[in-house]
Scaffold this motif. Structure first.
Motif, PDB file in Angstrom:
ATOM      1  N   GLU A  60     -15.173   3.480  51.868  1.00  0.00           N
ATOM      2  CA  GLU A  60     -13.885   3.235  52.522  1.00  0.00           C
ATOM      3  C   GLU A  60     -13.786   1.735  52.765  1.00  0.00           C
ATOM      4  N   SER A  76      -4.196   5.939  58.094  1.00  0.00           N
ATOM      5  CA  SER A  76      -3.058   6.177  57.208  1.00  0.00           C
ATOM      6  C   SER A  76      -3.185   7.499  56.453  1.00  0.00           C
ATOM      7  N   GLY A  77      -4.412   8.006  56.291  1.00  0.00           N
ATOM      8  CA  GLY A  77      -4.624   9.248  55.564  1.00  0.00           C
ATOM      9  C   GLY A  77      -4.513   9.104  54.058  1.00  0.00           C
ATOM     10  N   ARG A  78      -4.490   7.863  53.557  1.00  0.00           N
ATOM     11  CA  ARG A  78      -4.323   7.654  52.127  1.00  0.00           C
ATOM     12  C   ARG A  78      -5.559   7.048  51.463  1.00  0.00           C
ATOM     13  N   GLY A  79      -6.557   6.680  52.206  1.00  0.00           N
ATOM     14  CA  GLY A  79      -7.737   6.036  51.633  1.00  0.00           C
ATOM     15  C   GLY A  79      -8.657   7.019  50.939  1.00  0.00           C
ATOM     16  N   ALA A  82     -10.188   9.711  53.265  1.00  0.00           N
ATOM     17  CA  ALA A  82      -9.185  10.719  53.634  1.00  0.00           C
ATOM     18  C   ALA A  82      -8.959  11.698  52.493  1.00  0.00           C
ATOM     19  N   ARG A  83      -8.897  11.187  51.271  1.00  0.00           N
ATOM     20  CA  ARG A  83      -8.709  12.070  50.113  1.00  0.00           C
ATOM     21  C   ARG A  83      -9.903  13.013  49.954  1.00  0.00           C
ATOM     22  N   THR A  86      -9.619  15.724  52.645  1.00  0.00           N
ATOM     23  CA  THR A  86      -8.546  16.670  52.322  1.00  0.00           C
ATOM     24  C   THR A  86      -9.000  17.647  51.246  1.00  0.00           C
TER      25      THR A  86
END
Length: 100
Positions: A60, A76-79, A82-83, A86
């Motif tokens: 990260e 942001s939940g987009r790094g 985060a992926r 998810t």
């Protein structure tokens, strides 16, 4: 889930943790974090620990920054982390028979 750096000493320590935690946790898996030591990769770490491989924890970039950011890393939940999370939770829900 047990997150283990791909270093020999970390794998040895994780083995001790896994044996203790495995007595109480029914479904223990390993996620491996690089960079990888020579001769080790995510599959080898999982094999050495005798655990199913949950995946590779990506680097990260926000965690490597020396100065404080306006938001915490991953907010942001987009790094990449985060992926990974998810994808892991989506797979865990499918395996448990749930839906997204």
């Amino acid at each position: 889930m047990l997150v283990v750096p791909a270093e020999l000493r970390a794998v040895a320590a994780a083995g001790r943790v896994a044996s203790a935690v495995g007595m109480v946790v029914r479904d223990l898996r390993v996620a491996v974090r690089g960079p990888y030591a020579p001769g080790l990769d995510d599959r080898e770490v999982a094999r050495l620990l005798g655990l199913p491989l949950a995946g590779e924890v990506p680097v990260e970039p926000a965690l490597l920054r020396p100065h404080p950011a306006p938001e915490p890393p991953g907010a942001s939940g987009r790094g990449p982390l985060a992926r990974f999370c998810t994808t892991f939770w989506e797979q865990a829900l499918v395996e448990a028979g749930g839906t997204r």
